[in-house]
Design a protein around this motif. Structure first.
Motif, PDB file in Angstrom:
ATOM      1  N   LYS A 230      -9.044 117.484   8.163  1.00 31.02           N
ATOM      2  CA  LYS A 230      -7.652 117.524   8.628  1.00 31.02           C
ATOM      3  C   LYS A 230      -6.888 116.337   8.065  1.00 31.02           C
ATOM      4  N   ILE A 231      -5.653 116.611   7.697  1.00 34.30           N
ATOM      5  CA  ILE A 231      -4.718 115.546   7.361  1.00 34.30           C
ATOM      6  C   ILE A 231      -3.419 115.834   8.094  1.00 34.30           C
ATOM      7  N   TYR A 232      -2.582 114.811   8.181  1.00 34.13           N
ATOM      8  CA  TYR A 232      -1.304 114.951   8.883  1.00 34.13           C
ATOM      9  C   TYR A 232      -0.175 114.526   7.965  1.00 34.13           C
ATOM     10  N   LEU A 233       0.732 115.454   7.715  1.00 33.35           N
ATOM     11  CA  LEU A 233       1.918 115.211   6.903  1.00 33.35           C
ATOM     12  C   LEU A 233       3.046 114.875   7.865  1.00 33.35           C
ATOM     13  N   ASN A 234       3.528 113.634   7.801  1.00 31.66           N
ATOM     14  CA  ASN A 234       4.597 113.172   8.696  1.00 31.66           C
ATOM     15  C   ASN A 234       5.919 113.119   7.944  1.00 31.66           C
ATOM     16  N   LEU A 235       6.954 113.671   8.569  1.00 31.38           N
ATOM     17  CA  LEU A 235       8.308 113.614   8.025  1.00 31.38           C
ATOM     18  C   LEU A 235       9.159 112.789   8.982  1.00 31.38           C
ATOM     19  N   ALA A 236       9.458 111.572   8.554  1.00 31.42           N
ATOM     20  CA  ALA A 236      10.190 110.616   9.398  1.00 31.42           C
ATOM     21  C   ALA A 236       9.489 110.567  10.754  1.00 31.42           C
ATOM     22  N   ASP A 237      10.254 110.548  11.828  1.00 32.12           N
ATOM     23  CA  ASP A 237       9.668 110.609  13.168  1.00 32.12           C
ATOM     24  C   ASP A 237       9.858 111.995  13.761  1.00 32.12           C
ATOM     25  N   ASP A 238      10.299 112.958  12.926  1.00 34.43           N
ATOM     26  CA  ASP A 238      10.665 114.278  13.419  1.00 34.43           C
ATOM     27  C   ASP A 238       9.509 115.264  13.496  1.00 34.43           C
ATOM     28  N   GLU A 239       8.692 115.296  12.476  1.00 31.53           N
ATOM     29  CA  GLU A 239       7.669 116.340  12.352  1.00 31.53           C
ATOM     30  C   GLU A 239       6.330 115.746  11.946  1.00 31.53           C
ATOM     31  N   THR A 240       5.267 116.268  12.552  1.00 28.95           N
ATOM     32  CA  THR A 240       3.908 115.985  12.112  1.00 28.95           C
ATOM     33  C   THR A 240       3.232 117.326  11.886  1.00 28.95           C
ATOM     34  N   ILE A 241       2.881 117.568  10.640  1.00 34.76           N
ATOM     35  CA  ILE A 241       2.302 118.847  10.250  1.00 34.76           C
ATOM     36  C   ILE A 241       0.816 118.645   9.986  1.00 34.76           C
ATOM     37  N   GLU A 242      -0.007 119.302  10.791  1.00 36.41           N
ATOM     38  CA  GLU A 242      -1.458 119.228  10.604  1.00 36.41           C
ATOM     39  C   GLU A 242      -1.869 120.244   9.538  1.00 36.41           C
ATOM     40  N   ILE A 243      -2.665 119.777   8.586  1.00 38.99           N
ATOM     41  CA  ILE A 243      -3.180 120.657   7.540  1.00 38.99           C
ATOM     42  C   ILE A 243      -4.708 120.591   7.595  1.00 38.99           C
ATOM     43  N   GLN A 244      -5.317 121.747   7.820  1.00 39.17           N
ATOM     44  CA  GLN A 244      -6.770 121.844   7.903  1.00 39.17           C
ATOM     45  C   GLN A 244      -7.287 122.484   6.619  1.00 39.17           C
ATOM     46  N   TYR A 245      -8.475 122.066   6.189  1.00 37.52           N
ATOM     47  CA  TYR A 245      -9.025 122.616   4.949  1.00 37.52           C
ATOM     48  C   TYR A 245     -10.523 122.366   4.854  1.00 37.52           C
ATOM     49  N   ASP A 246     -11.166 123.144   3.998  1.00 30.85           N
ATOM     50  CA  ASP A 246     -12.553 122.937   3.614  1.00 30.85           C
ATOM     51  C   ASP A 246     -12.564 122.608   2.126  1.00 30.85           C
ATOM     52  N   VAL A 247     -13.682 122.065   1.667  1.00 34.78           N
ATOM     53  CA  VAL A 247     -13.814 121.685   0.266  1.00 34.78           C
ATOM     54  C   VAL A 247     -14.963 122.470  -0.362  1.00 34.78           C
ATOM     55  N   GLU A 248     -14.665 123.114  -1.484  1.00 37.15           N
ATOM     56  CA  GLU A 248     -15.688 123.819  -2.247  1.00 37.15           C
ATOM     57  C   GLU A 248     -16.030 122.978  -3.475  1.00 37.15           C
ATOM     58  N   THR A 249     -17.315 122.878  -3.775  1.00 37.70           N
ATOM     59  CA  THR A 249     -17.775 122.153  -4.953  1.00 37.70           C
ATOM     60  C   THR A 249     -18.181 123.159  -6.018  1.00 37.70           C
ATOM     61  N   ILE A 250     -17.610 123.006  -7.206  1.00 39.99           N
ATOM     62  CA  ILE A 250     -17.902 123.892  -8.324  1.00 39.99           C
ATOM     63  C   ILE A 250     -18.573 123.055  -9.411  1.00 39.99           C
ATOM     64  N   ASN A 251     -19.821 123.385  -9.721  1.00 36.39           N
ATOM     65  CA  ASN A 251     -20.567 122.652 -10.735  1.00 36.39           C
ATOM     66  C   ASN A 251     -20.482 123.390 -12.062  1.00 36.39           C
ATOM     67  N   THR A 252     -20.119 122.663 -13.113  1.00 41.43           N
ATOM     68  CA  THR A 252     -20.114 123.213 -14.465  1.00 41.43           C
ATOM     69  C   THR A 252     -21.108 122.408 -15.296  1.00 41.43           C
ATOM     70  N   ASP A 253     -21.268 122.766 -16.549  1.00 43.71           N
ATOM     71  CA  ASP A 253     -22.189 122.022 -17.412  1.00 43.71           C
ATOM     72  C   ASP A 253     -21.761 120.577 -17.600  1.00 43.71           C
ATOM     73  N   CYS A 254     -20.449 120.331 -17.608  1.00 41.24           N
ATOM     74  CA  CYS A 254     -19.958 119.004 -17.960  1.00 41.24           C
ATOM     75  C   CYS A 254     -19.440 118.177 -16.784  1.00 41.24           C
ATOM     76  N   TYR A 255     -19.098 118.789 -15.680  1.00 42.89           N
ATOM     77  CA  TYR A 255     -18.550 118.024 -14.566  1.00 42.89           C
ATOM     78  C   TYR A 255     -18.647 118.823 -13.271  1.00 42.89           C
ATOM     79  N   THR A 256     -18.364 118.135 -12.186  1.00 43.35           N
ATOM     80  CA  THR A 256     -18.289 118.759 -10.870  1.00 43.35           C
ATOM     81  C   THR A 256     -16.834 118.748 -10.446  1.00 43.35           C
TER      82      THR A 256
END
Length: 146
Positions: free
Chosen positions: A95-121
Motif C-alpha cells: 500500500k502507498i498513499y497519494l496525498n493531495l494537499a490536506d484535501d485528499e489521501t488516496i490509498e493505492i494497493q498493489y502486488d508485485v510480479e517478478t519477471i525473469n529474463t536471460d539478461c535481467y529481472t
C-alpha cells in the motif's frame, strides 16, 4: 544453392549460440516499475493539475510508515500524470498513499510480479486497487475521480 543454404544455417547457428546470458549488455536494464495515475475532478472530469486545482507542490506519496515514495509529474499531451515508483521488495499486499494537499489521501494497493529474463529481472505491478474512489484503468494509466 547448397552453398547459400550452408551459409544461412551457419549464420543462424551463430546467432542462436550468440544470444546467451554471457552476451547480455551491462547497460541493458529493465524499465523501473511504476504506477501512472491521473487525478480527475469527479464533477467536471477535468485533470486537477491541468485545471490548476492542485500543483506539484501539493503532492506527496508515502508508505504506511510515512517513508517517502519517489514520484514525478509527467506533463505530456496536456495530461499531467503522476508517475509513482513504489518499492518492489514485497510481492503481496503493498500500500502507498497519494496525498493531495490536506484535501485528499488516496490509498493505492498493489502486488508485485517478478519477471525473469536471460539478461535481467523485471518487476511489474499487478492487482492494483484504489479503494474508496471510482477509478478506471486505460492503457496502464489509472484514472481516479476525486
Amino acid at each position: 544453392m547448397k552453398k547459400s543454404s550452408i551459409v544461412f544455417l551457419f549464420v543462424l547457428t551463430m546467432l542462436i549460440l550468440g544470444c546467451t546470458k554471457d552476451n547480455c549488455s551491462e547497460n541493458v536494464s529493465p524499465p523501473q516499475a511504476s504506477i501512472l495515475v491521473e487525478i480527475l475532478d469527479d464533477v467536471t472530469e477535468e485533470n486537477v493539475f491541468t485545471n490548476e486545482t492542485y500543483t506539484i507542490a501539493d503532492i506527496s506519496v508515502v508508505e504506511f510508515d510515512d517513508t517517502e515514495v519517489d514520484f514525478i509529474l509527467v506533463t505530456r499531451d496536456n495530461l499531467n500524470l503522476i508517475q509513482i515508483f513504489p518499492k518492489t521488495n514485497l510481492a503481496l499486499d503493498n500500500k502507498i498513499y497519494l496525498n493531495l494537499a490536506d484535501d485528499e489521501t488516496i490509498e493505492i494497493q498493489y502486488d508485485v510480479e517478478t519477471i525473469n529474463t536471460d539478461c535481467y529481472t523485471q518487476k511489474k505491478f499487478i492487482n492494483v486497487n484504489i479503494p474508496f474512489y471510482t477509478f478506471v484503468e486505460e492503457n496502464q494509466i489509472f484514472r481516479i475521480k476525486i
